[in-house]
Scaffold this active site. Structure first.
Site, PDB file in Angstrom:
ATOM      1  N   ASN A 103       3.145 -18.486 121.710  1.00  0.00           N
ATOM      2  CA  ASN A 103       3.148 -19.591 120.760  1.00  0.00           C
ATOM      3  C   ASN A 103       1.979 -19.451 119.788  1.00  0.00           C
ATOM      4  O   ASN A 103       1.122 -18.575 119.947  1.00  0.00           O
ATOM      5  CB  ASN A 103       3.081 -20.922 121.516  1.00  0.00           C
ATOM      6  CG  ASN A 103       3.575 -22.092 120.697  1.00  0.00           C
ATOM      7  OD1 ASN A 103       4.067 -21.921 119.579  1.00  0.00           O
ATOM      8  ND2 ASN A 103       3.469 -23.283 121.224  1.00  0.00           N
ATOM      9  N   CYS A 156       4.618 -22.059 111.444  1.00  0.00           N
ATOM     10  CA  CYS A 156       4.994 -21.330 112.663  1.00  0.00           C
ATOM     11  C   CYS A 156       5.805 -20.081 112.337  1.00  0.00           C
ATOM     12  O   CYS A 156       5.646 -19.041 112.973  1.00  0.00           O
ATOM     13  CB  CYS A 156       5.762 -22.247 113.614  1.00  0.00           C
ATOM     14  SG  CYS A 156       7.395 -22.741 113.020  1.00  0.00           S
ATOM     15  N   HIS A 167      11.136 -25.019 115.709  1.00  0.00           N
ATOM     16  CA  HIS A 167       9.877 -24.294 115.845  1.00  0.00           C
ATOM     17  C   HIS A 167      10.160 -22.820 116.122  1.00  0.00           C
ATOM     18  O   HIS A 167      11.075 -22.484 116.874  1.00  0.00           O
ATOM     19  CB  HIS A 167       9.070 -24.895 116.998  1.00  0.00           C
ATOM     20  CG  HIS A 167       7.705 -24.302 117.181  1.00  0.00           C
ATOM     21  ND1 HIS A 167       6.781 -24.219 116.162  1.00  0.00           N
ATOM     22  CD2 HIS A 167       7.091 -23.757 118.277  1.00  0.00           C
ATOM     23  CE1 HIS A 167       5.669 -23.668 116.620  1.00  0.00           C
ATOM     24  NE2 HIS A 167       5.839 -23.379 117.898  1.00  0.00           N
TER      25      HIS A 167
END
Length: 467
Positions: free
Chosen positions: A409, A93, A387
């Site tokens: 995202n 991520c 995250h």
């Protein structure tokens, strides 16, 4: 016979201690158990709640209908992006987030349509650099015992696919970037666990070998580093077999927003970085942190928390949340996305893409309260950054105060076209890190950056990599 007697004595002592622990103060006695059991009366209401929970997901039962019915998707200030990326079953991520920040800038600069940097290209170099970081760390600590805290941490964390913005600055600056179609995803880049575990296992074996060379054979630093280079050749081969070998040069055609070819040129990864990012990532960006468990208005550095041995330790300014928000708003208003990280699993409805502290009412369902504040959750290891995503929008009220935020995202298409919406209250409680361009930081932050940073240990639990 002597060893048998010692073992029997230890066993007898253990039985004595065990019996003492059961009978002494602090255990649950029959009288205590009677009192404890009074908390559950088995009333019709208790039975109804028990039946519901036993047959359903707690989150579905705890949804606050008022919050669920009050989702406004309008944002007063938004940086437009084109296309959602997907890290799939990997912990990259941090890499997707950082590249998405610069991807948006490249699209705007050149008027392109959907465009992506290759995520697998920098990931290859990230893994090789982390392998070197571990092996050189073993060499540097070779005279310390195996139970030394730093040595223990190294062998527990030889490599991984998670990371921080320091990985973006270290790896991209050193190795450059390429377009997505120049080095495409593979099964091992999209599903990193098996490859990472195998490389980690080999690195631990190599680490023990280096320590033995130093302790048993008296190998010099030069000899150890020559052997380290051979070891890194093995790692390189594993990476090339799993990810493909990174290109030294390539030809690429840029297209406009309508898909028409504009320019065809030959690039190296470094020249493509200069053309399509062209920023001083090591000096032009600042990481801001909201960690109320530590003193605000101070500069902190995490020891050995970097992606390359010759890279930069993760360094950040710890600030109250309201001051971070003002810099975030300034960046969004200037159409500049930001690297953002948070505790994404808390009060999160993945089906709707919503993060809201009032979304789930666990207290009413279970007949209790959950009252820790952000500082207490950090101190008790109940919350931490997990995250990274790209902060891209804010909705301001008439007084310029934020009502909600939006992030891009990297989990592929989904609710809100792959974006997550968070309330401002959720931002307060579960946002931890934000990386902003220095041109948006305040004079106070610039002054703090002149401090000598307070160094924190690599194993501090607050500073795990984001994945």
């Amino acid at each position: 016979m002597r060893h048998t007697n010692v073992w029997m004595a230890a066993l007898a002592l253990g039985i004595t201690l065990s019996a003492y622990g059961q009978q002494g103060n602090g255990g649950i006695s029959p009288e205590m158990l009677k009192q404890i059991k009074q908390a559950y009366q088995g009333t019709p209401a208790d039975k109804a709640i028990r039946n519901a929970i036993c047959n359903n997901d707690i989150n579905k039962l705890a949804v606050n209908a008022e919050s669920k019915n009050n989702l406004d998707t309008y944002f007063s200030h938004k940086v437009e992006s084109k296309g959602i990326t997907d890290q799939q079953s990997s912990g990259r991520c941090w890499l997707f987030t950082g590249l998405n920040v610069f991807r948006a800038q490249a699209i705007a600069k050149y008027g392109m349509g959907d465009f992506q940097f290759s995520q697998v290209y920098p990931f290859f170099w990230d893994q090789l650099e982390k392998a070197n970081l571990f092996l050189q760390g073993v060499i540097d600590t070779r005279e310390k015992p195996m139970d030394d805290k730093m040595v223990e941490w190294l062998f527990k964390n030889p490599i991984g696919d998670g990371g921080q913005f320091t990985g973006i600055s270290d790896i991209l600056t050193k190795y450059g970037v390429v377009p997505a179609e120049v080095m495409v995803e593979t099964n091992s880049s999209s599903n990193t666990g098996r490859m990472s575990n195998l490389i980690g296992l080999k690195l631990k074996e190599f680490g023990l070998e280096l320590r033995d060379m130093a302790a048993k054979d008296g190998a010099s630093t030069a000899q150890l580093e020559r052997r380290k280079t051979e070891m890194l050749g093995t790692v390189y081969r594993i990476l090339a077999l799993n990810l493909g070998e990174p290109p030294a040069s390539f030809t690429w055609t840029r297209k406009d927003a309508q898909g028409n070819p504009v320019e065809t040129k030959e690039y190296t990864p470094q020249s493509f970085f200069q053309a399509y990012i062209g920023d001083d990532l090591n000096n032009n960006y600042v990481m801001l942190m909201n960690d109320p468990s530590r003193e605000f208005y101070k500069l902190y550095e995490i020891d050995f928390d970097r992606h390359a041995y010759d890279g930069k330790n993760w360094t950040y300014v710890n600030l109250p949340i309201e001051e971070i928000k003002q810099m975030a708003i300034a960046s969004i208003k200037d159409s500049c996305m930001m690297y953002f990280s948070c505790d994404v699993g808390k009060f999160f409805d993945r089906q709707r893409g919503v993060l809201d502290v009032d979304y789930y009412d666990y207290g009413s369902l279970l007949g209790t309260t959950f009252g820790m504040d952000k500082k207490q959750r950090i101190q008790t290891f109940s919350s931490g950054s997990s995250h990274a995503m790209t902060l891209m929008a804010v909705d301001l009220d008439a007084n310029g105060k934020p009502k909600k935020w939006m992030v891009e995202n990297s989990w592929g298409p989904g609710a809100n076209n792959g974006h997550l919406i968070m309330t401002d209250e959720w931002f307060d409680e579960y946002m931890f890190r934000l990386v902003v361009n220095k041109k948006y930081v305040t004079d106070k932050v610039k002054e703090i950056l002149r401090q000598t940073p307070t160094r924190l240990p690599a194993w501090d639990p607050m500073f795990a990599d984001e994945d």
